[in-house]
Design a protein around this motif. Sequence first.
Motif, PDB file in Angstrom:
ATOM      1  N   ALA A 103       0.944   5.835   8.849  1.00 42.60           N
ATOM      2  CA  ALA A 103      -0.245   6.539   9.350  1.00 42.60           C
ATOM      3  C   ALA A 103      -1.146   7.036   8.226  1.00 42.60           C
ATOM      4  O   ALA A 103      -2.309   7.383   8.470  1.00 42.60           O
ATOM      5  N   ARG A 104      -0.637   7.053   6.987  1.00 42.08           N
ATOM      6  CA  ARG A 104      -1.457   7.525   5.864  1.00 42.08           C
ATOM      7  C   ARG A 104      -2.386   6.451   5.314  1.00 42.08           C
ATOM      8  O   ARG A 104      -3.233   6.724   4.473  1.00 42.08           O
ATOM      9  N   GLY A 160      -4.561  -3.651  -9.192  1.00 44.66           N
ATOM     10  CA  GLY A 160      -4.048  -2.824  -8.109  1.00 44.66           C
ATOM     11  C   GLY A 160      -5.162  -2.251  -7.257  1.00 44.66           C
ATOM     12  O   GLY A 160      -6.288  -2.062  -7.726  1.00 44.66           O
ATOM     13  N   PHE A 161      -4.835  -1.995  -5.995  1.00 46.46           N
ATOM     14  CA  PHE A 161      -5.783  -1.321  -5.114  1.00 46.46           C
ATOM     15  C   PHE A 161      -5.001  -0.304  -4.298  1.00 46.46           C
ATOM     16  O   PHE A 161      -3.992  -0.632  -3.666  1.00 46.46           O
ATOM     17  N   THR A 162      -5.480   0.937  -4.336  1.00 50.08           N
ATOM     18  CA  THR A 162      -4.846   2.019  -3.595  1.00 50.08           C
ATOM     19  C   THR A 162      -5.853   2.612  -2.622  1.00 50.08           C
ATOM     20  O   THR A 162      -6.973   2.971  -3.014  1.00 50.08           O
ATOM     21  N   GLY A 163      -5.447   2.702  -1.355  1.00 50.40           N
ATOM     22  CA  GLY A 163      -6.333   3.236  -0.329  1.00 50.40           C
ATOM     23  C   GLY A 163      -6.626   4.708  -0.522  1.00 50.40           C
ATOM     24  O   GLY A 163      -5.779   5.474  -0.992  1.00 50.40           O
ATOM     25  N   GLY A 164      -7.826   5.089  -0.172  1.00 57.13           N
ATOM     26  CA  GLY A 164      -8.221   6.491  -0.265  1.00 57.13           C
ATOM     27  C   GLY A 164      -8.908   6.925   1.013  1.00 57.13           C
ATOM     28  O   GLY A 164      -8.617   6.425   2.096  1.00 57.13           O
ATOM     29  N   GLY A 165      -9.840   7.843   0.902  1.00 53.79           N
ATOM     30  CA  GLY A 165     -10.563   8.317   2.071  1.00 53.79           C
ATOM     31  C   GLY A 165     -11.971   7.778   2.121  1.00 53.79           C
ATOM     32  O   GLY A 165     -12.438   7.094   1.202  1.00 53.79           O
ATOM     33  N   ASN A 166     -12.643   8.046   3.217  1.00 56.15           N
ATOM     34  CA  ASN A 166     -14.048   7.677   3.399  1.00 56.15           C
ATOM     35  C   ASN A 166     -14.293   6.171   3.245  1.00 56.15           C
ATOM     36  O   ASN A 166     -15.329   5.745   2.722  1.00 56.15           O
TER      37      ASN A 166
END
Length: 374
Positions: free
Chosen positions: A278-279, A323-329
């Motif tokens: 869910a994150r 690398g790719f890390t999910g964030g917000g917006n």
Amino acid sequence: MHNHIRPWKNIDRRVSRQIRVGNVLVGGDAPISVQTMTNTLTTDVKGTIAQVQACADVGADIVRVSVPDEASAKALKEIVKESPVPIVADIHFHYKRGIEAAEAGAACLRINPGNIGSPERVREVIQAARDNDCSMRIGVNAGSLEKHLLEKYGEPCPEAMVESALDHIRILEDHDFHEFKVSVKASDVFLSAAAYHALADATDAPLHLGITEAGGHFSGTVKSAIGLGNLLWAGIGDTIRVSLSADPTEEIKAGFEMLKSLGLRHRGVNIISCPSCARQGFDVIATVAELEKRLEHIKTPMSLSIIGCVVNGPGEALMTDVGFTGGGNGAGMVYLAGKQDHKQGNEGMIDHIVELVEKRAAQIDADLAAQAAE
């Protein structure tokens, strides 16, 4: 990722003698080769060559072709001529097929010398192999053990399989022929692993690993990973085949993934990705599936991390090329060589990552070429 400072990651490979299958070295310090087998009719020359090429395109080092009859032996000559990789001819029991396949240019014969008849016939096949620079694979299978061994042991067991292999080895060595590798395959992972462990102690011949008739794409891959992983981790194995009821190219992909997981051989992009939760800041599962397809053409060994959120993302990115890390917006962070580089919106992310991976692969290739030229 330096194995020499991580002793718990080292695998000490069993010392075996080296043979040649066409231009591919098997055994000794050669890389563990990955092979498969065509499932087309061998007499369908065009279709078989197309399948061999497709397998080579995804990394196959060696491809085996069945030669059950004279027409197939004739077709083999054209297949060998057009093949980009060495061809192994799978001979059943007819000694003439072995001679014909060797003369047609096969790089190796899959044949059990004790099954092809009189000593004279055995000598003829061995001579044909020797004359045509053709190696052999002794292929013992739990499902087709010799009658006298089944009577002696009561059922297929590691001891029976190893005794069969050693009997066939003795025939070749008595003729001063040493260009052979050996397999002791079973569909039962415990039986197969035990037989390979025992055989590894009994001979210095290179070993061809496989869990035979492993099953469909998913179940067969899992089963093979357990059986072959056990052996490879123990340092046993010089060439492998993942036997799946699936497209032969899938066998090659699965084989390389197993070797990559153990740090034994690297080809293409190793994608490190989270299972998602869910994150997640984007659809991880769909993204990874698309990237796997779009990065299949990359042969250069490199790593890519795709992580849905910042809990593990930055840590994983420290150890990958891209690398790719999910964030917000609706955006995430791109890492290059383990360092934060720039933000990227989720929209257009896949195209951007593919471009970055291609650039990084080109740079790695260029650096390696420059080192080789020095």
